[in-house]
Design a protein around this motif. Structure first.
Motif, PDB file in Angstrom:
ATOM      1  N   GLY A  14       0.784  -1.229   0.000  1.00  0.00           N
ATOM      2  CA  GLY A  14       0.000   0.000   0.000  1.00  0.00           C
ATOM      3  C   GLY A  14       0.817   1.280   0.000  1.00  0.00           C
ATOM      4  N   VAL A  15       0.966   1.883   1.169  1.00  0.00           N
ATOM      5  CA  VAL A  15       1.438   3.265   1.263  1.00  0.00           C
ATOM      6  C   VAL A  15       2.835   3.489   0.627  1.00  0.00           C
ATOM      7  CG1 VAL A  15       1.858   5.182   2.848  1.00  0.00           C
ATOM      8  CG2 VAL A  15       0.022   3.554   3.333  1.00  0.00           C
ATOM      9  N   ASP A  41      -4.175  -8.287   2.292  1.00  0.00           N
ATOM     10  CA  ASP A  41      -4.806  -7.438   3.322  1.00  0.00           C
ATOM     11  C   ASP A  41      -6.306  -7.296   3.107  1.00  0.00           C
ATOM     12  OD1 ASP A  41      -2.130  -6.945   3.631  1.00  0.00           O
ATOM     13  OD2 ASP A  41      -2.285  -4.760   3.594  1.00  0.00           O
ATOM     14  N   PRO A  52      -7.431  -2.717   0.581  1.00  0.00           N
ATOM     15  CA  PRO A  52      -6.704  -1.504   0.968  1.00  0.00           C
ATOM     16  C   PRO A  52      -5.474  -1.188   0.102  1.00  0.00           C
ATOM     17  CG  PRO A  52      -7.310  -2.746   2.904  1.00  0.00           C
ATOM     18  CD  PRO A  52      -7.622  -3.622   1.716  1.00  0.00           C
ATOM     19  N   ASP A  55      -6.575  -0.014  -3.346  1.00  0.00           N
ATOM     20  CA  ASP A  55      -7.229   1.300  -3.277  1.00  0.00           C
ATOM     21  C   ASP A  55      -6.216   2.408  -2.979  1.00  0.00           C
ATOM     22  OD1 ASP A  55      -9.418  -0.193  -3.768  1.00  0.00           O
ATOM     23  OD2 ASP A  55     -10.297  -0.035  -1.773  1.00  0.00           O
ATOM     24  N   TRP A  71      -3.541   6.676   3.247  1.00  0.00           N
ATOM     25  CA  TRP A  71      -4.610   5.811   2.728  1.00  0.00           C
ATOM     26  C   TRP A  71      -5.913   6.579   2.795  1.00  0.00           C
ATOM     27  CZ3 TRP A  71      -7.979   5.498   6.766  1.00  0.00           C
ATOM     28  CH2 TRP A  71      -7.451   5.615   8.047  1.00  0.00           C
ATOM     29  N   TRP A  92     -14.339  -0.144  13.724  1.00  0.00           N
ATOM     30  CA  TRP A  92     -12.943   0.187  14.018  1.00  0.00           C
ATOM     31  C   TRP A  92     -12.133   0.479  12.759  1.00  0.00           C
ATOM     32  CZ3 TRP A  92     -10.280  -3.604  11.521  1.00  0.00           C
ATOM     33  CH2 TRP A  92     -10.894  -4.860  11.414  1.00  0.00           C
ATOM     34  N   LYS A  94     -11.673   2.639   9.685  1.00  0.00           N
ATOM     35  CA  LYS A  94     -12.195   3.959   9.288  1.00  0.00           C
ATOM     36  C   LYS A  94     -12.432   4.002   7.779  1.00  0.00           C
ATOM     37  CE  LYS A  94     -11.020   8.792   9.387  1.00  0.00           C
ATOM     38  NZ  LYS A  94      -9.823   9.618   9.269  1.00  0.00           N
ATOM     39  N   LEU A  95     -13.627   3.590   7.373  1.00  0.00           N
ATOM     40  CA  LEU A  95     -13.996   3.622   5.956  1.00  0.00           C
ATOM     41  C   LEU A  95     -14.767   4.912   5.691  1.00  0.00           C
ATOM     42  CD1 LEU A  95     -15.140  -0.101   5.744  1.00  0.00           C
ATOM     43  CD2 LEU A  95     -13.057   0.842   4.735  1.00  0.00           C
ATOM     44  N   ASP A  99     -14.852   6.542  -0.016  1.00  0.00           N
ATOM     45  CA  ASP A  99     -14.220   5.225  -0.103  1.00  0.00           C
ATOM     46  C   ASP A  99     -15.287   4.132  -0.193  1.00  0.00           C
ATOM     47  OD1 ASP A  99     -11.951   3.593  -0.134  1.00  0.00           O
ATOM     48  OD2 ASP A  99     -11.929   3.370   2.044  1.00  0.00           O
ATOM     49  N   GLN A 155      -6.517  -7.342   9.000  1.00  0.00           N
ATOM     50  CA  GLN A 155      -7.018  -6.011   9.387  1.00  0.00           C
ATOM     51  C   GLN A 155      -7.425  -5.942  10.861  1.00  0.00           C
ATOM     52  OE1 GLN A 155      -6.464  -3.398   7.658  1.00  0.00           O
ATOM     53  NE2 GLN A 155      -6.103  -4.204   5.625  1.00  0.00           N
ATOM     54  N   VAL A 159      -5.271  -2.897  12.132  1.00  0.00           N
ATOM     55  CA  VAL A 159      -6.034  -1.685  12.468  1.00  0.00           C
ATOM     56  C   VAL A 159      -6.747  -1.873  13.813  1.00  0.00           C
ATOM     57  CG1 VAL A 159      -7.919  -0.153  11.780  1.00  0.00           C
ATOM     58  CG2 VAL A 159      -6.352  -1.037  10.046  1.00  0.00           C
TER      59      VAL A 159
END
Ligand code: FO1
Length: 322
Positions: A14-15, A41, A52, A55, A71, A92, A94-95, A99, A155, A159
Motif C-alpha cells: 500500500g502506502v 490485506d 486496501p 485502493d 490511505w 474500528w 475507518k472507511l 471510499d 485487518q 487496524v
C-alpha cells in the motif's frame, strides 16, 4: 537508450508502494508503469470487499489520496460509518463515505461475476490512475498472523489491535491454490525492469511471491530486477516492519530485507544511512545504490524514481559492454 525502460513492473503493497509508484510515473512516459498489488490485506466489511493496497495505489496514482494518512480519500467524511456505529456495527476500520462508493461498486461487480483484475483495471481507469494496477490474483489470498492469541486475520490485527500482540509466524491462506493473474504475468513478460517497492516484505511483497506462478515469472525474468529498502537506519519508515523482523529473529538490516528476495533481485537500493551494508550486498553479487530513499512528498518520490531508473540504465549498459 533514452527509450529504456519502455515497461516497468512494480511489486507493491500500500502506502510505501504507492509513493514509489507515483514517483516512477512522474519519471516515466505515460502508460509505462504496471503495479502488481498485494491482496493479502483484503477484508470483508458489512458484506463489502475492501482491498486496501489496491485502493491506496489507485487513490495515490489519481491524486485523490489523503496524503497525511497515506490511505483513504482526501477530505473524506465518515457519515456512513457513524450510522453503522450507532446501529451497533463494529466500526474500528475507518472507511470514509467516498471510499465506501468504491467498495460498493467493487462488491456489486464481483457479485455480478466479474473478476478482481477487470474490476480494478476499470476503477483505475475511471478514477484517473496514471498506472495500471493489477491484483496479484483474482482468487482470494489472506495474510494470517500467529500471535499469543492464536491465528488472527490481518485487518483486525493491523487496524483493530494496532499491530498487537507481537507476531510469531505468518501464513498466506489460499496462496497454494491462487492462480497468478494473467494480466500480472503478461506485464512481467513485457517488462524490461522489475522493481520491488519499499513495502513491508513480510506483509506486502511475500503474499504476492507466495503465488507460485508470479514468483517463478520474476525468478526467470531476464531483465534487471531491483529491490528498494523499506528500512532507514534499522527503522521502518511506516508500520510494524522493524518490530516484526526483530520478533521473528530476522534482524532489522536493509541487507536482511534483500535476503528475503534472494534469487529474485539483481540490485538493491538502500538509504545513504545504511551505506555500510553495501559491501555485504556487493559480496552477494548484487549491484547497490545508496541514496536518500525517504519519500516525504511526491517530488522526493520523483527524484528517487528518476535516480533508480538512471542507475538501472547505467548498470544495464555496463553489463552489455562487459
Ligand atoms: N489504517 C489504519 O491504521 N486505520 C484505519 O482505520 C484504516 C482504514 C482504512 C480504510 C480503507 C483503506 O483502503 C485503508 C485503511 N487503512 C487504515 C490502511 C490499511 O489498513 C493498511 O494501510 C494496509 O492494509 C497495510 O498495507
Amino acid at each position: 537508450m533514452a527509450n529504456w525502460p519502455r515497461h516497468v513492473v512494480m511489486i507493491a503493497g500500500g502506502v510505501g508502494g504507492a509513493r514509489m509508484a507515483e514517483g516512477l510515473t512522474r519519471a516515466l512516459p505515460e502508460g509505462a508503469l504496471s503495479v502488481i498489488a498485494n491482496i493479502g490485506d483484503d477484508e470483508e466489511f458489512y458484506g463489502l470487499r475492501v482491498c486496501p493496497d489496491i485502493d491506496t495505489l489507485i487513490y495515490t496514482l489519481s491524486d485523490r489520496i489523503d496524503r497525511k494518512q497515506g490511505w483513504g480519500v482526501a477530505d473524506d467524511t465518515v457519515k456512513a460509518l457513524d450510522i453503522l456505529a450507532t446501529l451497533g456495527a463494529p466500526a474500528w476500520m475507518k472507511l470514509g463515505d467516498a471510499d465506501f462508493g468504491l467498495h460498493i461498486w467493487r462488491s456489486w461487480r464481483l457479485a455480478a461475476g466479474d473478476g478482481l483484475t477487470e474490476i480494478t483495471r476499470e476503477a483505475a481507469r475511471r478514477l484517473g490512475a496514471r498506472a495500471a494496477v493489477l491484483p496479484a490474483s483474482d482468487d482470494r489470498l489472506r495474510t494470517k498472523l500467529l500471535t499469543q492469541e492464536g491465528w488472527m486475520d490481518f485487518q483486525p490485527w493491523f487496524v483493530g489491535r494496532r499491530c498487537e500482540p507481537p507476531v510469531r509466524a505468518l501464513r498466506y491462506d489460499g496462496a497454494d491454490s491462487a492462480a497468478a493473474s494473467p494480466a500480472a504475468l503478461a506485464a512481467i513478460a513485457a517488462a524490461d525492469l522489475i522493481v520491488f517497492a519499499p513495502s513491508n516484505p513480510l506483509l506486502s511483497i511475500e503474499p504476492i511471491l507466495a503465488i507460485a506462478g508470479l514468483r517463478q515469472a520474476i525468478a526467470t525474468a531476464h531483465v534487471p530486477r531491483i529491490g528498494v529498502s523499506p528500512l532507514i537506519g534499522g527503522k521502518a519508515v511506516k508500520g510494524p516492519l522493524a518490530r516484526m523482523m526483530t520478533g521473528l529473529g530476522l534482524g532489522t538490516s536493509a541487507a536482511g530485507v534483500a535476503e528475503r528476495y534472494h534469487g529474485l533481485i539483481d540490485g538493491f537500493v538502500l538509504d545513504a544511512a545504511d551505506a555500510h551494508e553495501s559491501e555485504a550486498l556487493l559480496a552477494r553479487g548484487l549491484s547497490v545504490l545508496a541514496t536518500d530513499i525517504l519519500m516525504r512528498d511526491p517530488a522526493d518520490a520523483q527524484r528517487l524514481g528518476a535516480e533508480l531508473l538512471a542507475w538501472a540504465s547505467h548498470g544495464r549498459k555496463r553489463k552489455a559492454a562487459s
